[in-house]
Each structure stands twice: as structure tokens, then as C-alpha cells.
Design a protein around this motif. Structure first.
Motif, PDB file in Angstrom:
ATOM      1  N   THR A  67       2.222   6.863  -6.393  1.00  0.00           N
ATOM      2  CA  THR A  67       1.191   8.455  -6.957  1.00  0.00           C
ATOM      3  C   THR A  67       1.269   9.593  -6.357  1.00  0.00           C
ATOM      4  O   THR A  67       1.261  10.585  -6.985  1.00  0.00           O
ATOM      5  CB  THR A  67      -0.284   7.645  -6.308  1.00  0.00           C
ATOM      6  OG1 THR A  67      -0.027   7.717  -5.233  1.00  0.00           O
ATOM      7  CG2 THR A  67      -0.365   6.748  -7.639  1.00  0.00           C
ATOM      8  N   GLY A  68       2.832  10.011  -5.479  1.00  0.00           N
ATOM      9  CA  GLY A  68       2.957  11.210  -5.285  1.00  0.00           C
ATOM     10  C   GLY A  68       2.157  11.937  -3.730  1.00  0.00           C
ATOM     11  O   GLY A  68       1.510  12.976  -3.102  1.00  0.00           O
ATOM     12  N   ASN A  69       1.092  10.673  -3.446  1.00  0.00           N
ATOM     13  CA  ASN A  69       0.542  10.429  -1.899  1.00  0.00           C
ATOM     14  C   ASN A  69       1.340  10.398  -0.976  1.00  0.00           C
ATOM     15  O   ASN A  69       1.210   9.268  -0.004  1.00  0.00           O
ATOM     16  CB  ASN A  69      -0.776  10.322  -2.550  1.00  0.00           C
ATOM     17  CG  ASN A  69      -1.983  10.271  -3.519  1.00  0.00           C
ATOM     18  OD1 ASN A  69      -2.570  11.497  -2.920  1.00  0.00           O
ATOM     19  ND2 ASN A  69      -1.931   9.510  -4.256  1.00  0.00           N
ATOM     20  N   TYR A  70       1.809  11.445  -0.646  1.00  0.00           N
ATOM     21  CA  TYR A  70       2.775  11.033   0.499  1.00  0.00           C
ATOM     22  C   TYR A  70       2.130  11.093   1.931  1.00  0.00           C
ATOM     23  O   TYR A  70       3.257  10.323   2.745  1.00  0.00           O
ATOM     24  CB  TYR A  70       4.642  11.746   0.207  1.00  0.00           C
ATOM     25  CG  TYR A  70       4.777  12.171  -0.699  1.00  0.00           C
ATOM     26  CD1 TYR A  70       5.893  11.567  -1.131  1.00  0.00           C
ATOM     27  CD2 TYR A  70       5.484  13.337  -1.532  1.00  0.00           C
ATOM     28  CE1 TYR A  70       6.126  11.475  -3.318  1.00  0.00           C
ATOM     29  CE2 TYR A  70       5.777  13.181  -3.021  1.00  0.00           C
ATOM     30  CZ  TYR A  70       6.360  12.005  -3.505  1.00  0.00           C
ATOM     31  OH  TYR A  70       6.966  12.539  -4.466  1.00  0.00           O
ATOM     32  N   GLU A  71       1.751  12.271   1.819  1.00  0.00           N
ATOM     33  CA  GLU A  71       0.595  12.307   3.511  1.00  0.00           C
ATOM     34  C   GLU A  71       0.300  11.012   3.964  1.00  0.00           C
ATOM     35  O   GLU A  71      -0.101  10.573   4.937  1.00  0.00           O
ATOM     36  CB  GLU A  71       0.026  13.118   3.380  1.00  0.00           C
ATOM     37  CG  GLU A  71      -1.583  13.007   2.506  1.00  0.00           C
ATOM     38  CD  GLU A  71      -1.453  13.322   1.114  1.00  0.00           C
ATOM     39  OE1 GLU A  71      -2.445  12.782   0.071  1.00  0.00           O
ATOM     40  OE2 GLU A  71      -0.359  13.677   1.075  1.00  0.00           O
ATOM     41  N   GLN A  72      -0.051  10.316   2.781  1.00  0.00           N
ATOM     42  CA  GLN A  72      -0.865   8.638   3.284  1.00  0.00           C
ATOM     43  C   GLN A  72       0.023   7.545   3.583  1.00  0.00           C
ATOM     44  O   GLN A  72       0.003   7.318   3.944  1.00  0.00           O
ATOM     45  CB  GLN A  72      -1.651   8.375   1.630  1.00  0.00           C
ATOM     46  CG  GLN A  72      -2.784   8.960   1.692  1.00  0.00           C
ATOM     47  CD  GLN A  72      -3.505   8.791  -0.287  1.00  0.00           C
ATOM     48  OE1 GLN A  72      -3.293   7.419   0.398  1.00  0.00           O
ATOM     49  NE2 GLN A  72      -4.262   9.255  -0.277  1.00  0.00           N
ATOM     50  N   VAL A  73       1.324   8.085   3.633  1.00  0.00           N
ATOM     51  CA  VAL A  73       2.805   6.945   3.899  1.00  0.00           C
ATOM     52  C   VAL A  73       2.646   6.808   5.355  1.00  0.00           C
ATOM     53  O   VAL A  73       2.610   7.655   5.664  1.00  0.00           O
ATOM     54  CB  VAL A  73       3.426   7.184   3.525  1.00  0.00           C
ATOM     55  CG1 VAL A  73       4.819   5.966   3.154  1.00  0.00           C
ATOM     56  CG2 VAL A  73       3.597   7.681   1.421  1.00  0.00           C
ATOM     57  N   THR A  74       2.364   5.391   5.646  1.00  0.00           N
ATOM     58  CA  THR A  74       2.870   5.372   7.002  1.00  0.00           C
ATOM     59  C   THR A  74       4.391   4.514   7.483  1.00  0.00           C
ATOM     60  O   THR A  74       5.015   4.447   6.438  1.00  0.00           O
ATOM     61  CB  THR A  74       2.534   3.975   7.229  1.00  0.00           C
ATOM     62  OG1 THR A  74       2.697   2.705   6.624  1.00  0.00           O
ATOM     63  CG2 THR A  74       0.452   4.250   7.335  1.00  0.00           C
ATOM     64  N   ARG A  75       4.370   4.996   8.802  1.00  0.00           N
ATOM     65  CA  ARG A  75       6.278   5.010   8.469  1.00  0.00           C
ATOM     66  C   ARG A  75       6.186   4.131  10.078  1.00  0.00           C
ATOM     67  O   ARG A  75       5.266   3.667  10.982  1.00  0.00           O
ATOM     68  CB  ARG A  75       6.708   6.401   9.845  1.00  0.00           C
ATOM     69  CG  ARG A  75       5.235   7.987   8.854  1.00  0.00           C
ATOM     70  CD  ARG A  75       6.767   7.780   7.447  1.00  0.00           C
ATOM     71  NE  ARG A  75       5.970   8.581   6.876  1.00  0.00           N
ATOM     72  CZ  ARG A  75       7.401   9.897   6.333  1.00  0.00           C
ATOM     73  NH1 ARG A  75       8.710   9.701   6.301  1.00  0.00           N
ATOM     74  NH2 ARG A  75       7.011  10.595   5.108  1.00  0.00           N
TER      75      ARG A  75
ATOM     76  N   LEU B 200       1.288  -1.233  -0.273  1.00  0.00           N
ATOM     77  CA  LEU B 200      -0.130   0.063   0.013  1.00  0.00           C
ATOM     78  C   LEU B 200       0.726   1.435  -0.263  1.00  0.00           C
ATOM     79  O   LEU B 200       0.752   2.260  -0.898  1.00  0.00           O
ATOM     80  CB  LEU B 200      -0.456   0.271   1.281  1.00  0.00           C
ATOM     81  CG  LEU B 200      -2.036  -0.684   0.973  1.00  0.00           C
ATOM     82  CD1 LEU B 200      -2.410  -0.922   2.921  1.00  0.00           C
ATOM     83  CD2 LEU B 200      -2.764  -0.534   0.079  1.00  0.00           C
ATOM     84  N   ASN B 201       2.388   1.317   0.590  1.00  0.00           N
ATOM     85  CA  ASN B 201       2.919   2.400   0.764  1.00  0.00           C
ATOM     86  C   ASN B 201       3.455   2.538  -0.599  1.00  0.00           C
ATOM     87  O   ASN B 201       3.757   3.829  -1.001  1.00  0.00           O
ATOM     88  CB  ASN B 201       3.657   1.885   1.712  1.00  0.00           C
ATOM     89  CG  ASN B 201       3.255   2.726   3.002  1.00  0.00           C
ATOM     90  OD1 ASN B 201       2.590   3.910   3.772  1.00  0.00           O
ATOM     91  ND2 ASN B 201       3.851   2.082   4.261  1.00  0.00           N
ATOM     92  N   LEU B 202       3.701   1.491  -1.324  1.00  0.00           N
ATOM     93  CA  LEU B 202       4.567   1.436  -2.537  1.00  0.00           C
ATOM     94  C   LEU B 202       3.414   2.235  -3.316  1.00  0.00           C
ATOM     95  O   LEU B 202       3.889   3.280  -3.927  1.00  0.00           O
ATOM     96  CB  LEU B 202       4.622   0.414  -3.128  1.00  0.00           C
ATOM     97  CG  LEU B 202       6.181  -0.040  -2.249  1.00  0.00           C
ATOM     98  CD1 LEU B 202       6.289  -1.995  -3.074  1.00  0.00           C
ATOM     99  CD2 LEU B 202       7.146   0.288  -2.400  1.00  0.00           C
ATOM    100  N   GLY B 203       1.884   1.727  -3.059  1.00  0.00           N
ATOM    101  CA  GLY B 203       1.443   2.483  -4.043  1.00  0.00           C
ATOM    102  C   GLY B 203       0.916   4.189  -3.613  1.00  0.00           C
ATOM    103  O   GLY B 203       1.153   5.025  -4.921  1.00  0.00           O
ATOM    104  N   ARG B 204       1.124   4.523  -2.868  1.00  0.00           N
ATOM    105  CA  ARG B 204       1.247   5.586  -2.447  1.00  0.00           C
ATOM    106  C   ARG B 204       2.227   6.656  -2.942  1.00  0.00           C
ATOM    107  O   ARG B 204       2.397   7.791  -3.152  1.00  0.00           O
ATOM    108  CB  ARG B 204       1.220   5.789  -0.764  1.00  0.00           C
ATOM    109  CG  ARG B 204      -0.555   4.938   0.089  1.00  0.00           C
ATOM    110  CD  ARG B 204      -0.587   4.891   0.952  1.00  0.00           C
ATOM    111  NE  ARG B 204      -1.335   4.514   1.552  1.00  0.00           N
ATOM    112  CZ  ARG B 204      -1.127   3.358   2.755  1.00  0.00           C
ATOM    113  NH1 ARG B 204      -0.521   3.248   3.076  1.00  0.00           N
ATOM    114  NH2 ARG B 204      -2.905   2.529   2.939  1.00  0.00           N
ATOM    115  N   ILE B 205       2.937   5.934  -2.373  1.00  0.00           N
ATOM    116  CA  ILE B 205       4.615   6.646  -3.378  1.00  0.00           C
ATOM    117  C   ILE B 205       4.691   7.134  -4.202  1.00  0.00           C
ATOM    118  O   ILE B 205       5.087   7.699  -5.084  1.00  0.00           O
ATOM    119  CB  ILE B 205       5.764   6.263  -2.508  1.00  0.00           C
ATOM    120  CG1 ILE B 205       6.283   6.352  -0.737  1.00  0.00           C
ATOM    121  CG2 ILE B 205       7.293   6.980  -3.608  1.00  0.00           C
ATOM    122  CD1 ILE B 205       6.967   5.055  -0.992  1.00  0.00           C
TER     123      ILE B 205
END
Length: 536
Positions: free
Chosen positions: A528-536, A521-526
Motif C-alpha cells: 500500500t506504499g506505507n513505507y514508514e510503517q514497515v518494521t526493520r 503485516l510488512n507485506l501489506g504495508r509495502i
């Protein structure tokens, strides 16, 4: 969807047959001219023979034109068949809940909600599905229109060509060298007329298929032409292996060549699939362990483009599995941003080490950085090619390296520079750099993730291999990896994204693409440039 590709194939056959007949008539007339010149002398004879020879020359010039028309129509039939299959697949996916209009619009079927008590989220889901189906059809219709326009242009160009003094042959088009900057290649390709492009695709598909700077649809067509030759090459290789004396050497070689054959079959199956995003074959080579570059989605039209570089063991035989990972990333990107289109490319465009560690070290395993160093220029040129051929506004481009593939990406970024927006490392043994700042990108756009229990985190350095295996830092996230600092270490300076716990054992190293996993899921967010959705 109502198109009948067989009509164009029949027309292509008819034009080709006419070409053959005209060529035969030209040969017959030339024979008559020779007979006539043997028994007729004088001014009238000279004038008649001169006229007749010009007729022969004109006919032979038209032979080339007729052949070209046949090739254009045959190619058109194949291309329309492909997009028609994609349209049918969307219609089938729509099912009884959605209705597709004749212009490609999609709406929820009234019967889907009639008499049913649906929750708001269910209605929203149906509407979102309508938008997704409509977006796919919009892309398909745009490609069909582009195919129509290119074919019409090619036919007009063929019909207006004049037969030359050399029998109607067009001047040879010089294909740029593979080392030519992709931007120059793109300008060269744009300057060709459709007839010249079709000629190159039919006469020199291997060079066109591997040339960075040629648009994806043309590279795909060229490499599909080369698939039959690739099958033949692998069959010949198998025959040669079977002539070896029985024993372990032959068994090993036979297993390798049969793996190539299965891979070619699997790639061809994915290219012709009518479900899921369309695939494009951007590179193919069966020599040695083999290479392949396969895109899921068209990178020239996608809003987001992610290039996945696999690691140790990457080869032609493993490409089908890597393409499945690309499919998974496209799905994750769609979940992160349903309104954007994403293409994911599997880039097996380098010679990768095939073993992790050989003892004693012999320079052919994954502890050797030379593989990454040598792969860098090719990856850099490929990324430049994606930029040069992209249509419209620049896409958001990401390069993802897994395992030794992350080392390749790191070396390429450090030594070549990569024309991308984000660098992503997963399951990395080190990227040939001590800090993210050495990679030529802002640290906000350098990402790293490690699954807990991924054994690659327990790295061993090449120097320690000389005296035996050691575990310099036996804790996940340690810094003593084979190819330098762990990019997930805080001191490296990358953005570390979350990844799930993996299973105990080596399987954890390959679980980054598990369905609905945190890492995927994080790979998909990165991507598409949706960095705020990336979990840490």
C-alpha cells in the motif's frame, strides 16, 4: 439485491428460441422457392423469386441478431447474479450492528449501542466497519452500473445491425497475437463495440482469456467459459492415465492429474464465493503441470495491485493454496490502509521447477536459472497489461517473489524491466543479481525479508553440487546462495524488512503468510506504499 437474474435468463432463452424458429422459417421459404422455380417461368416469376430470396436473406440476417441478443442477456444474467451475491454477502456481514440503506449507505444500528456502555474504541470500530462495508458496496454498485451500461450498449448495437449480403454474418474480428504489446491490445479492445466483444467471448474465449491488455472482467469471463473445457481435458487425461499398465508410473501420473481436478474445483469455488473480495480468473492452462492466474480483487480498479510469483513446485495443482496467500495479503493491505482498495494476483504463469535439488544435477531442478530466464518476458508483459487496462489514476503496483519466484522476478527486472513501483523478495535463493542497482529500480523500492530459520538461507551453489553438497556460508543472511547474493545481505543494497522467527525445519520457508505475523503485516504495508510503517 432485488434483481432477479432468472428474468434475464428466461428472456435469453426466448430470444434464442425465436432465432431457431426464424431460421426454420427461412429454410422452409427457401425450399418453397426451389419448388416454385421448378414450375414457373417468366418475368413475374423472376420478380417474385427475387423478392422471396431477399426475404430469406433478411430473415437469416436477423437470426444472427436474435442469437446475439440471447447471448448478451444470458451473460448479463450471470454477471448480475455475481454482483448480487456479493451485495448479499456484505448485507450478511453487516449483521445486527449495522444497517444498510436502499442506496448502499451504511450506518451503525441504534440498537447496537442502545443501553450498552461502549468504550470509545468500540464505537470507533463500529464506525470503521461502516466505512468498510460502504466502500465494498460502492464498488459493487459501480460494477453493477457498468454491467448495465455495457449490456444496454450491446443490445442497441445488436438491434441496429443490418443483415449483410452474406447472410447477416458480421465481418470477422482479427484477434491480436499474444506477443502484441499490451498497450496496443488495450487500444484494440477499446475500439470494439459491445456486440463484437460478446461475439469474441463466445467464439474465442481461450485467446481472449490469455491476452494481456484485455480488461480483467473480460479475461475473467472468457476463462470461466473455459473452465468446463478444462474439466473435460483433465477428465480425458485421467482416462488416458488409467489405461496405462499398473505400477509406480501410473500411480504418479494419476496423483498429478487428480490434483489438477481438485485444483479446478477449488478455483471454481473461490470464483463463486460470496464472502471476501471477488476473485477473477485471468489465465488457465491444464497442459503439463498446468498454469493459472487468479486475482483477488479487480486489478483494473484497485488502488494497489500486488502480483505474487510462487517458486519451486508452482503448478495448477498448488494454485488454491497460493490464492489463500493472496487473500491474506489483501487482508494485511486493508489493515495497513483501510481507505484504499487492494488486489492481489497469484501468477502461476510460467513453468516452474518441481524439485529443489536433483543429484546428480539434470537441469530440471531449482538450481537451474533457465526457468527464471524463460519466465521473464511473460511476467513483464503481464505487468504491462495491468498498467494498460487500469482505470483512473495509476495504481501502486508491487511484484512479490517467494523462493524461486524471487529468482523469476529478479531475472525479469534485470533483463526485461518491470513496470512496477516496488520489488519484494521473500525466502529468496538469490535473484540473479549482485546488487539491487542491477534490477532497474531505486534501491528504496527493492525489498527483501527472510524468516529466521528459513533453510533457504543456507544456500549451495551449482558448482559445489558437482562435487557434493556444501554449505558455503552456514549463517543466516549469508551471501552464498544458489542464485547469487542474498538480497537480505547488507551489501546487496535492498531495504530489509522484519520477519518473525520461524519454526525449526522446512516449514519456516512457508510461514511468511502466517496470520498477524510481522512478515505478512510488512507485506501489506509495502503493497500500500506505507513505507514508514514497515518494521526493520
Amino acid at each position: 439485491m432485488a434483481a432477479e437474474p432468472s428474468i434475464w435468463r428466461d428472456q435469453a432463452t426466448a430470444w434464442t428460441r425465436l432465432s431457431t424458429q426464424l431460421d426454420g422459417q427461412a429454410a422452409a421459404l427457401q425450399g418453397h422457392n426451389q419448388d416454385l422455380s421448378a414450375g414457373w417461368r417468366g418475368g413475374d416469376a423472376a420478380a417474385a423469386l427475387d423478392h422471396s430470396r431477399r426475404v430469406v436473406q433478411t430473415w437469416r440476417g436477423r437470426v444472427d441478431t436474435l442469437e446475439q441478443v440471447g447471448r448478451v442477456l444470458a451473460a448479463h444474467a450471470d454477471r448480475i447474479a455475481t454482483v448480487r451475491g456479493r451485495a448479499i454477502a456484505v448485507a450478511q456481514a453487516a449483521g445486527p450492528t449495522h444497517e444498510i440503506g436502499p442506496d448502499g449507505t451504511v450506518s451503525v444500528t441504534p440498537l447496537a449501542i442502545a443501553g450498552a456502555v461502549l468504550a470509545p474504541w468500540q464505537i470507533t470500530t463500529l464506525q470503521q466497519r461502516s466505512e468498510q462495508l460502504a466502500a465494498e458496496l460502492t464498488q459493487i454498485l459501480a460494477e453493477a452500473s457498468r454491467i448495465d451500461a455495457e449490456t444496454a450498449h450491446a443490445l442497441r448495437a445488436a438491434g441496429t445491425q443490418s443483415p449483410g449480403s452474406g447472410g447477416g454474418k458480421s465481418p470477422a474480428v482479427v484477434v491480436p497475437a499474444s506477443s502484441t504489446p499490451p498497450a496496443e491490445v488495450a487500444r484494440w479492445w477499446a475500439g470494439l463495440n459491445p456486440a463484437q466483444r460478446e461475439q469474441l467471448l463466445s467464439t474465442d474465449p481461450a485467446r481472449i482469456g490469455g491476452l494481456d491488455g484485455v480488461p480483467a472482467v473480460y479475461r475473467d469471463r472468457a476463462n470461466r467459459i473455459g473452465l468446463s473445457a478444462a474439466h473435460e481435458q483433465v477428465a480425458n487425461e485421467r482416462d488416458a492415465v488409467l489405461r496405462l499398465p499398473p505400477g509406480e508410473t501410473r500411480d504418479t501420473a494419476l496423483a498429478a492429474v487428480e490434483e489438477k481436478g481438485r485444483a479446478l474445483d477449488a478455483i471454481e469455488h473461490r470464483l463463486t464465493a460470496t464472502s471476501g473480495p471477488p476473485a477473477y480468473l485471468l489465465g488457465l492452462d491444464t497442459t503439463g503441470t498446468g498454469r493459472a492466474i487468479v486475482a483477488v480483487g479487480n486489478p483494473d480498479t484497485a488502488d494497489n495491485v500486488i502480483t505474487y510469483v510462487p517458486g519451486t513446485g508452482a503448478r495448477l495443482g498448488g494454485t488454491p493454496g497460493d490464492v489463500m496467500r493472496a487473500d491474506a495479503v489483501v487482508e494485511a493491505a486493508r489493515a495497513a490502509d483501510p481507505a484504499a482498495s487492494t488486489a492481489a494476483i497469484t501468477w502461476v504463469g510460467y513453468d516452474a521447477p518441481q524439485t529443489i535439488i536433483d543429484l546428480p544435477p539434470d537441469g530440471t531442478d531449482a538450481t537451474n536459472p533457465d526457468y527464471a530466464h524463460q519466465a521473464g518476458p511473460g511476467l513483464d508483459r503481464f505487468q504491462d497489461g495491468l498498467r494498460a487496462t487500469h482505470e483512473g489514476a495509476p495504481s501502486h503496483n508491487t511484484v512479490l517473489g517467494h523462493s524461486y519466484g524471487s529468482t523469476v522476478v529478479g531475472y525479469s527486472a534485470r533483463e526485461q524491466g518491470l513496470a512496477v513501483d516496488d520489488l519484494v523478495f521473500i525466502g529468496s535463493p538469490g535473484v540473479g543479481a549482485d546488487t539491487a542497482a542491477e534490477l532497474g529500480h531505486d534501491s528504496d523500492h527493492v525489498w527483501s525479508g527472510h524468516i529466521d530459520n528459513d533453510p533457504i538461507q543456507y544456500g549451495i551453489s551449482p558448482s559445489e553440487l558437482q562435487v557434493g553438497i556444501g554449505l558455503p556460508d552456514p549463517s543466516p543472511g549469508g551471501t552464498g546462495l544458489i542464485h547469487g547474493v542474498n538480497p537480505s545481505d547488507p551489501g546487496f543494497g535492498a531495504q530489509v524488512f522484519g520477519a518473525q522467527d520461524g519454526s525449526l525445519g522446512p516449514d519456516a520457508h512457508s510461514q511468511y503468510w502466517d496470520r498477524d505475523s510481522e512478515s505478512l503485516l510488512n507485506l501489506g504495508r509495502i503493497a500500500t506504499g506505507n513505507y514508514e510503517q514497515v518494521t526493520r
